[in-house]
Scaffold this motif. Structure first.
Motif, mmCIF file in Angstrom:
data_model
loop_
_atom_site.group_PDB
_atom_site.id
_atom_site.type_symbol
_atom_site.label_atom_id
_atom_site.label_comp_id
_atom_site.label_asym_id
_atom_site.label_seq_id
_atom_site.Cartn_x
_atom_site.Cartn_y
_atom_site.Cartn_z
ATOM 1 N N VAL A 145 27.296 -3.841 -55.352
ATOM 2 C CA VAL A 145 27.519 -4.349 -54.000
ATOM 3 C C VAL A 145 28.398 -3.390 -53.199
ATOM 4 O O VAL A 145 28.197 -3.191 -52.005
ATOM 5 C CB VAL A 145 28.189 -5.747 -54.093
ATOM 6 N N TRP A 146 29.351 -2.738 -53.878
ATOM 7 C CA TRP A 146 30.326 -1.904 -53.165
ATOM 8 C C TRP A 146 29.723 -0.676 -52.495
ATOM 9 O O TRP A 146 29.942 -0.465 -51.303
ATOM 10 C CB TRP A 146 31.501 -1.563 -54.077
ATOM 11 N N PRO A 147 28.960 0.167 -53.218
ATOM 12 C CA PRO A 147 28.359 1.310 -52.512
ATOM 13 C C PRO A 147 27.470 0.871 -51.347
ATOM 14 O O PRO A 147 27.447 1.534 -50.296
ATOM 15 C CB PRO A 147 27.539 2.017 -53.601
ATOM 16 N N LEU A 148 26.781 -0.273 -51.533
ATOM 17 C CA LEU A 148 25.948 -0.771 -50.431
ATOM 18 C C LEU A 148 26.792 -1.088 -49.211
ATOM 19 O O LEU A 148 26.394 -0.866 -48.073
ATOM 20 C CB LEU A 148 25.214 -2.042 -50.868
ATOM 21 N N LEU A 149 27.988 -1.606 -49.496
ATOM 22 C CA LEU A 149 28.885 -1.989 -48.411
ATOM 23 C C LEU A 149 29.445 -0.748 -47.710
ATOM 24 O O LEU A 149 29.501 -0.679 -46.483
ATOM 25 C CB LEU A 149 30.023 -2.829 -49.003
ATOM 26 N N PHE A 150 29.837 0.263 -48.512
ATOM 27 C CA PHE A 150 30.443 1.460 -47.918
ATOM 28 C C PHE A 150 29.413 2.338 -47.213
ATOM 29 O O PHE A 150 29.722 3.028 -46.258
ATOM 30 C CB PHE A 150 31.175 2.271 -48.997
ATOM 31 N N LEU A 151 28.179 2.299 -47.747
ATOM 32 C CA LEU A 151 27.131 3.128 -47.161
ATOM 33 C C LEU A 151 26.517 2.398 -45.971
ATOM 34 O O LEU A 151 25.322 2.146 -45.921
ATOM 35 C CB LEU A 151 26.082 3.429 -48.225
ATOM 36 N N SER A 152 27.368 2.031 -45.031
ATOM 37 C CA SER A 152 26.896 1.288 -43.873
ATOM 38 C C SER A 152 27.882 1.517 -42.740
ATOM 39 O O SER A 152 28.904 2.187 -42.914
ATOM 40 C CB SER A 152 26.841 -0.209 -44.200
ATOM 41 N N GLY A 153 27.570 0.955 -41.608
ATOM 42 C CA GLY A 153 28.482 1.088 -40.478
ATOM 43 C C GLY A 153 29.455 -0.072 -40.389
ATOM 44 O O GLY A 153 29.948 -0.390 -39.306
ATOM 45 N N VAL A 154 29.736 -0.726 -41.516
ATOM 46 C CA VAL A 154 30.608 -1.893 -41.491
ATOM 47 C C VAL A 154 32.048 -1.507 -41.180
ATOM 48 O O VAL A 154 32.697 -2.080 -40.318
ATOM 49 C CB VAL A 154 30.519 -2.660 -42.824
ATOM 50 N N PHE A 155 32.567 -0.486 -41.908
ATOM 51 C CA PHE A 155 33.971 -0.121 -41.758
ATOM 52 C C PHE A 155 34.164 1.155 -40.955
ATOM 53 O O PHE A 155 35.213 1.379 -40.390
ATOM 54 C CB PHE A 155 34.615 0.108 -43.134
ATOM 55 N N ILE A 156 33.166 2.018 -41.018
ATOM 56 C CA ILE A 156 33.392 3.355 -40.470
ATOM 57 C C ILE A 156 32.252 3.785 -39.553
ATOM 58 O O ILE A 156 31.130 3.289 -39.652
ATOM 59 C CB ILE A 156 33.553 4.403 -41.605
ATOM 60 N N ASP A 157 32.591 4.737 -38.746
ATOM 61 C CA ASP A 157 31.622 5.323 -37.826
ATOM 62 C C ASP A 157 30.655 6.189 -38.620
ATOM 63 O O ASP A 157 31.049 7.140 -39.289
ATOM 64 C CB ASP A 157 32.403 6.183 -36.822
ATOM 65 N N THR A 158 29.389 5.865 -38.533
ATOM 66 C CA THR A 158 28.400 6.624 -39.300
ATOM 67 C C THR A 158 28.271 8.051 -38.784
ATOM 68 O O THR A 158 27.742 8.915 -39.471
ATOM 69 C CB THR A 158 27.023 5.936 -39.228
ATOM 70 N N ALA A 159 28.744 8.299 -37.557
ATOM 71 C CA ALA A 159 28.612 9.646 -36.973
ATOM 72 C C ALA A 159 29.400 10.689 -37.743
ATOM 73 O O ALA A 159 29.122 11.889 -37.637
ATOM 74 C CB ALA A 159 29.073 9.624 -35.521
#
Lengths: 335, 274
Positions: free
Chosen positions: B191-205
C-alpha cells in the motif's frame, strides 16, 4: 414448514469430489460415497484424518459442491435446493465458527436473525439457549474470554438456534472433562428425543460406540462398513485371541497350533496373530497349552473383545490392500 | 424454486430479507468496534498521524518552494489517503472471517448471500465516513480551509467516498483470495509505494518524467487532484493527459475498479464452494 417428510434424513449416492489443486494422493476426497441416515437417529461417521469426513459434511451442509452423484438432506437436493437444506441444518464444531469478538449473546442473536427469527424471537431464543447450556452469566462476555468448556457449549448452542432437523456435529466434547462431556451429550440426547437427526464425526470411537445408533466407517473417500456398533463388532468376530510371538518366523507354526479354536480367518496384523474365537476362556487355555507344547516363545498372549478401533483396523486394512497383513499406514486409526 | 417448496419466495420478500440480513451483518461490524475501541480509534487517527508527519517533514520545504500553504495542498490528498487506507481494514476483516470459519457459518445459514458482502460494505462505508470526518476535523484544526461553493465541496466528498467504495471491492477480493495473514501483510506493505507514487503528498512535477506519468495515472492522484480543484485548494499544474483529466479520472477509475473487482469478488465468493 417441516418440508417434505422423507424416510431418511440424509441420503447420499455415489458422491464424488476431487480437489484438483491438492497433492496427488489427496486429490480424490470422496470416491463413491454412499450414506443413509435414518430420521431421528444419531449416526456416527468415523474415519482417520483424510478419509473424507470433512468433505462429506461440507457437501451435505451446502458449503461445497459435489462433482458427481447425489445427496439429499431432509429430502432436499443439496446441489439444487441449497436454501431449503440450509433452513433445516445446524453445524457444530469445526465446520462453522462463531465470532470470537462478540459475546455469546450477540452471536446467538445474530444467528437467530440470520435464520429468519424476528428481533424479539432471536433475543428470546438466545437467552433460552444460554440458560439451557449454563451460560446465562457468561452470555454477555466476549467469547475470546470463554473457557474451553464454555466455548464447546456455546458452539453447540450456535448450531441449535432454529432447532434444526439435522445437526452436523464434529468433535463435540474435545477438551472437556467427564462432567462437561456428559452435559454436552445430555443436550444432544434431548434434541434427538425431540426428533432431531444427528450426524456425528469424531475421533473418539468409544464415544461413537456409546452414543451412535449406527456407524459408517469411512476410508479413502468411501464408506467401507455400515451398521450398528454391535453389528460392526460382530463382523470381526466376537472375541480375539491375540498372540505376539518373540520371533516372527514362528507365525506359521502358531497359526497351525491354534487353528482348532479359530471361529474365522486367522489374520496377522503388525506381527500379532489374531484368532477370532467363540469362547474366551476355553480357547485361551487351550491355545496356551498348545503353544507351550509346540515350544513357541511368546511375548504376549491375551483375549480381547473387539472395539471399534479393531473393526476399523480390519476393515480399512482390508479396504486398502487385499493382503492379510495390511501396510503400516492403514493401521493408523484415530486415537 | 420448484413447486415442491413450501416457502413463499416472492422477489419482494427476498429483497426485504436481504436488507434485513445486510443490517444484521452491518450491526455485527459495529459491535466489533465496541468490543475493541482501541483498535478502531487508532485506525481513525492513523491518517491524521501520517498527515501530521508529512506536514511537519515536508510542509516547510514544499510550502517555501511554491509560496502557498502546504496544509491547503496536502489535506485533500490526506482525505484520499484515508479512503485508500480503508483497503487494509476491508481486506483484513474479510480474510479473518474466511480463515476463521465465520464465512462458512454465514454460508450454512438460510440467509442472503448478498447480505454477507453488502453488510461488510455498509459497515466499511460507515467506518470510512467517520474516518473522513476525523481527518477533516484535524485538517480544520491545522488550518485547512476549503474555498468553494457547498455543491463543489459536496462533490469533492462524493469523489472521495467513491474511491473508498472502489478499494472496498479490491479489499473483498484480496481478502477472499488471501490464504493467510502473511499474504494480507504483504499487501499492507504494498500500500505504501502506491501511496507515495502519487500526487497525494508531493508535487509530481519534481519527479523524473516517466515516474511522473505513472504517479499521475495513479487513481489516488486523480481523486486527490480532482478534490483539490473542487475544494478550491492549490494544486500543481500537471502536464500529462492524466493530470489534465483528473476530474474525469476521479470518476472513471473507481468505476472501472468496481467493474473489475465486484464481479471478481462475487465469483470468488461462489468459488468457495469448489
Amino acid at each position: 414448514m417441516r418440508g417434505r417428510e422423507p424416510d431418511s434424513a440424509i441420503e447420499a449416492r455415489g458422491v464424488r469430489k476431487k480437489y484438483p489443486s491438492a497433492a496427488p494422493e489427496e486429490r480424490s476426497a470422496l470416491d463413491g460415497f454412499d450414506l443413509t441416515v435414518a430420521r431421528g437417529s444419531v449416526h456416527g461417521l468415523l474415519g482417520p484424518n483424510g478419509a473424507g469426513k470433512t468433505t462429506a459434511v461440507r457437501i451435505m451442509a451446502t458449503l461445497l459442491d459435489l462433482d458427481a452423484g447425489e445427496a439429499r438432506v431432509a429430502g432436499y437436493d443439496v446441489a439444487r435446493e441449497g436454501r431449503q437444506v440450509r433452513r433445516r441444518i445446524g453445524l457444530v464444531g469445526q465446520y462453522a465458527a462463531v465470532d470470537e469478538e462478540l459475546s455469546g449473546l450477540q452471536n446467538l442473536v445474530m444467528f437467530g436473525r440470520l435464520s429468519r427469527l424476528s428481533p424479539r424471537a432471536a433475543r428470546h431464543r438466545a437467552e433460552e439457549l444460554l440458560e439451557q447450556f449454563g451460560l446465562a452469566e457468561t452470555g454477555p462476555k466476549r467469547i475470546s474470554a470463554y473457557s474451553g468448556g464454555m466455548r464447546r457449549r456455546l458452539d453447540l448452542a450456535a448450531g441449535l438456534v432454529v432447532a434444526p432437523q439435522i445437526l452436523f456435529v464434529d468433535e463435540p466434547t474435545t477438551g472437556l472433562d467427564p462432567a462437561g462431556r456428559r452435559d454436552v451429550w445430555d443436550a444432544i440426547r434431548i434434541l434427538v428425543d425431540g426428533g432431531t437427526t444427528v450426524l456425528l464425526t469424531t475421533q473418539y470411537l468409544e464415544e461413537a460406540d456409546r452414543f451412535a445408533d449406527r456407524i459408517s466407517m469411512l476410508a479413502h473417500g468411501r464408506v467401507v462398513a455400515d451398521g450398528t456398533p454391535a453389528e460392526l463388532k460382530a463382523r470381526v468376530g466376537s472375541d480375539w485371541l491375540e498372540v505376539l510371538p518373540r520371533a516372527e518366523a514362528d507365525i506359521p507354526r502358531i497359526t497351525k497350533a491354534v487353528r482348532r479354536w479359530a471361529s474365522g480367518d486367522i489374520r496377522t496384523v503388525n506381527g500379532r496373530v489374531r484368532v477370532p474365537v467363540l469362547d474366551r476362556t476355553t480357547s485361551l487355555l487351550g491355545a496356551a497349552a498348545a503353544l507351550q507344547d509346540a515350544g513357541i516363545a511368546l511375548d504376549d498372549l491375551t483375549v480381547r473383545t473387539p472395539t471399534l478401533d479393531e473393526v476399523f483396523i480390519q476393515l480399512t486394512g482390508a479396504a486398502a490392500t487385499d493382503d492379510t497383513t495390511p501396510a503400516d499406514d492403514t493401521q493408523k486409526v484415530p486415537a | 424454486m420448484t413447486s415442491r417448496t413450501v416457502t413463499h419466495d416472492r422477489p419482494i420478500d427476498r429483497l426485504r430479507r436481504a436488507l434485513a440480513d445486510t443490517w444484521t451483518i452491518t450491526l455485527r461490524e459495529l459491535q466489533h468496534w465496541r468490543s475493541r475501541p482501541g483498535v478502531i480509534v487508532f485506525n481513525w487517527l492513523f491518517p491524521v498521524l501520517t498527515m501530521g508527519m508529512f506536514i511537519g517533514l515536508l510542509g516547510g520545504a514544499i510550502g517555501a518552494a511554491t509560496g502557498s500553504s502546504y496544509v491547503d495542498f496536502v489535506m485533500p490528498g490526506a482525505f484520499a489517503m484515508a479512503m485508500f487506507f480503508g483497503l487494509e481494514a476491508t481486506m483484513t476483516a474479510v480474510c479473518t472471517d474466511a480463515s476463521k470459519g465465520i464465512t462458512d457459518r454465514f454460508r450454512s445459514l438460510p440467509m442472503s448471500g448478498f447480505a454477507v458482502v453488502a453488510g461488510r460494505c455498509t459497515a466499511d462505508m460507515i467506518n470510512s465516513l467517520v474516518s473522513l470526518a476525523v481527518v477533516v476535523t484535524a485538517g480544520l484544526l491545522f488550518g485547512w480551509r476549503p474555498d468553494a461553493s457547498a455543491p463543489a465541496i459536496a462533490a469533492a466528498f462524493a469523489l472521495l467516498l467513491l474511491l473508498r467504495f472502489a478499494v472496498l471491492w479490491i479489499g473483498v477480493f484480496i481478502g477472499l483470495k488471501a490464504t493467510s495473514q502473511e499474504a494480507v501483510a504483504a499487501v499492507q506493505i504494498a500500500v505504501w509505494p502506491l501511496l507515495f507514487l502519487s500526487g497525494v503528498f508531493i508535487d509530481t512535477a519534481t519527479m523524473p518524467r516517466w515516474l511522473r506519468a505513472i504517479a499521475e495515472a495513479n487513481p489516488l492522484s486523480a481523486t486527490a487532484t480532482a478534490a483539490r480543484d473542487l475544494f478550491g485548494n492549490p494544486g500543481f499544474a500537471g502536464e500529462s493527459w492524466f493530470a489534465e483529466n483528473a476530474a474525469l479520472l476521479a470518476v472513471a477509475w473507481p468505476i472501472l475498479l468496481v467493474l473489475v473487482f465486484l464481479p471478481l469478488s462475487a465469483a470468488t465468493y461462489r468459488h468457495l464452494r469448489r
